[in-house]
Design an enzyme around this catalytic site. Structure first.
Site, mmCIF file in Angstrom:
data_model
loop_
_atom_site.group_PDB
_atom_site.id
_atom_site.type_symbol
_atom_site.label_atom_id
_atom_site.label_comp_id
_atom_site.label_asym_id
_atom_site.label_seq_id
_atom_site.Cartn_x
_atom_site.Cartn_y
_atom_site.Cartn_z
ATOM 1 N N GLY A 122 2.850 16.912 49.514
ATOM 2 C CA GLY A 122 2.942 16.398 50.870
ATOM 3 C C GLY A 122 3.835 17.274 51.727
ATOM 4 O O GLY A 122 4.547 18.147 51.209
ATOM 5 N N GLN A 168 9.553 19.747 58.183
ATOM 6 C CA GLN A 168 9.622 20.833 57.204
ATOM 7 C C GLN A 168 9.007 22.127 57.719
ATOM 8 O O GLN A 168 9.217 23.183 57.131
ATOM 9 C CB GLN A 168 8.922 20.409 55.901
ATOM 10 C CG GLN A 168 9.649 19.286 55.179
ATOM 11 C CD GLN A 168 8.948 18.942 53.880
ATOM 12 O OE1 GLN A 168 8.004 18.154 53.858
ATOM 13 N NE2 GLN A 168 9.399 19.548 52.785
ATOM 14 N N CYS A 213 10.751 18.856 46.180
ATOM 15 C CA CYS A 213 10.520 18.973 47.618
ATOM 16 C C CYS A 213 10.391 20.449 47.987
ATOM 17 O O CYS A 213 11.179 21.272 47.523
ATOM 18 C CB CYS A 213 11.693 18.341 48.362
ATOM 19 S SG CYS A 213 11.534 18.407 50.152
ATOM 20 N N LEU A 214 9.416 20.747 48.820
ATOM 21 C CA LEU A 214 9.214 22.134 49.231
ATOM 22 C C LEU A 214 10.420 22.669 50.000
ATOM 23 O O LEU A 214 10.627 23.877 50.050
ATOM 24 C CB LEU A 214 7.952 22.253 50.097
ATOM 25 C CG LEU A 214 6.627 21.992 49.375
ATOM 26 C CD1 LEU A 214 5.480 22.008 50.374
ATOM 27 C CD2 LEU A 214 6.381 23.012 48.269
ATOM 28 N N HIS A 221 9.029 9.358 50.188
ATOM 29 C CA HIS A 221 9.614 10.704 50.280
ATOM 30 C C HIS A 221 9.231 11.375 51.604
ATOM 31 O O HIS A 221 10.089 11.893 52.327
ATOM 32 C CB HIS A 221 9.133 11.538 49.083
ATOM 33 C CG HIS A 221 9.620 12.954 49.093
ATOM 34 N ND1 HIS A 221 10.465 13.467 48.130
ATOM 35 C CD2 HIS A 221 9.363 13.981 49.942
ATOM 36 C CE1 HIS A 221 10.724 14.743 48.417
ATOM 37 N NE2 HIS A 221 10.056 15.086 49.505
ATOM 38 N N GLU A 222 7.938 11.325 51.920
ATOM 39 C CA GLU A 222 7.461 11.997 53.141
ATOM 40 C C GLU A 222 7.994 11.328 54.400
ATOM 41 O O GLU A 222 8.425 12.009 55.341
ATOM 42 C CB GLU A 222 5.928 12.026 53.174
ATOM 43 C CG GLU A 222 5.278 12.859 52.084
ATOM 44 C CD GLU A 222 5.886 14.242 51.949
ATOM 45 O OE1 GLU A 222 6.317 14.829 52.955
ATOM 46 O OE2 GLU A 222 5.959 14.746 50.822
ATOM 47 N N HIS A 230 11.521 12.181 55.376
ATOM 48 C CA HIS A 230 11.706 13.455 56.096
ATOM 49 C C HIS A 230 11.762 13.224 57.604
ATOM 50 O O HIS A 230 12.526 13.885 58.307
ATOM 51 C CB HIS A 230 10.551 14.416 55.783
ATOM 52 C CG HIS A 230 10.742 15.205 54.518
ATOM 53 N ND1 HIS A 230 11.776 16.105 54.357
ATOM 54 C CD2 HIS A 230 10.018 15.255 53.379
ATOM 55 C CE1 HIS A 230 11.682 16.667 53.157
ATOM 56 N NE2 HIS A 230 10.623 16.161 52.533
HETATM 57 NI NI NI Z 1 9.956 16.874 50.696
#
Ligand code: NI
Length: 214
Positions: free
Chosen positions: A47, A52, A119-120, A161-162, A165
């Site tokens: 995701g 991000q 997480c990216l 999680h998303e 952000h």
């Molecule tokens: Ni993340």
């Protein structure tokens, strides 16, 4: 379409509360969504939130997990049954990527369940994060349709999680034990194949290969 640069932990945009999108069907939002999907898939992510990619707007894209527990009316279903249920909802076994604008989340079960996340924006790391076991989420799709779904387990985790952000929250900020913040390489070495993880709920059906970054 374009692959966008992903902000890494330490960049202020990741701590910013993203702004509501006045018109979810605006062409620039469609473009943003297309770029985010390309960026997420290029990075092998599960995701991605707009913060991000340095855009503080309330937009997320993610691959909804084909989770046997994502149908709360059929919690004990086997994979096969869940897949059937998904098909009834017009979804394939491998659900397509979902883009949501101005998403909202409602906690349906306030039981907190620990599980591993990546997480990216926190590359090459994993951590154990408590998340609510069951949530209802909703939002507007880029074509202006209202979307709503009740999910549990890993799917609920991904969504939390998303959505976090968009409120400027990274998963380490949710962690209760920073001793469980580990490098990916060590995770796979020491934890990934361990059977004594019974206290760490990481969806049984998610293989290590699914430990993608969100
Ligand atoms: Ni993340």
């Amino acid at each position: 379409m374009a692959i966008l640069k992903i902000a890494r932990m330490g960049h202020p945009v990741l701590l910013q509360k993203a702004e509501e999108v006045p018109d979810p069907t605006a062409p620039e939002i469609k473009q943003l969504v297309a770029d985010m999907i390309e960026t997420m898939d290029d990075a092998h992510g599960r995701g991605l939130a707009a913060n991000q990619v340095h855009v503080a707007k309330r937009v997320v894209v993610f691959h909804p997990p084909a989770d046997p527990t994502d149908d709360p009316t059929d919690e004990d279903a086997e994979d096969r049954e869940a897949a059937d249920a998904d098909e009834e909802e017009g979804e394939a076994d491998d659900p397509p990527v979902l883009a949501l604008i101005n998403p909202t989340l409602e906690v349906l079960d306030d039981e907190l369940v620990p599980g591993w996340e990546g997480c990216l924006s926190v590359p090459e790391m994993r951590g154990v994060v408590p998340r609510f076991s069951r949530v209802r989420y909703s939002g507007t799709t880029p074509d202006g349709k209202q979307f709503e779904r009740e999910v549990s387990g890993y799917h609920a985790r991904v969504v939390q999680h998303e959505f976090d952000h968009l409120d400027g929250i990274l998963y380490p900020m949710r962690m209760e034990d920073l001793g469980l913040l580990v490098f990916e390489s060590e995770f796979h070495h020491y934890l990934g194949s361990s059977d004594d993880e019974s206290s760490i709920e990481d969806d049984d059906d998610e293989s290590e290969d699914d430990e993608t970054d969100d």
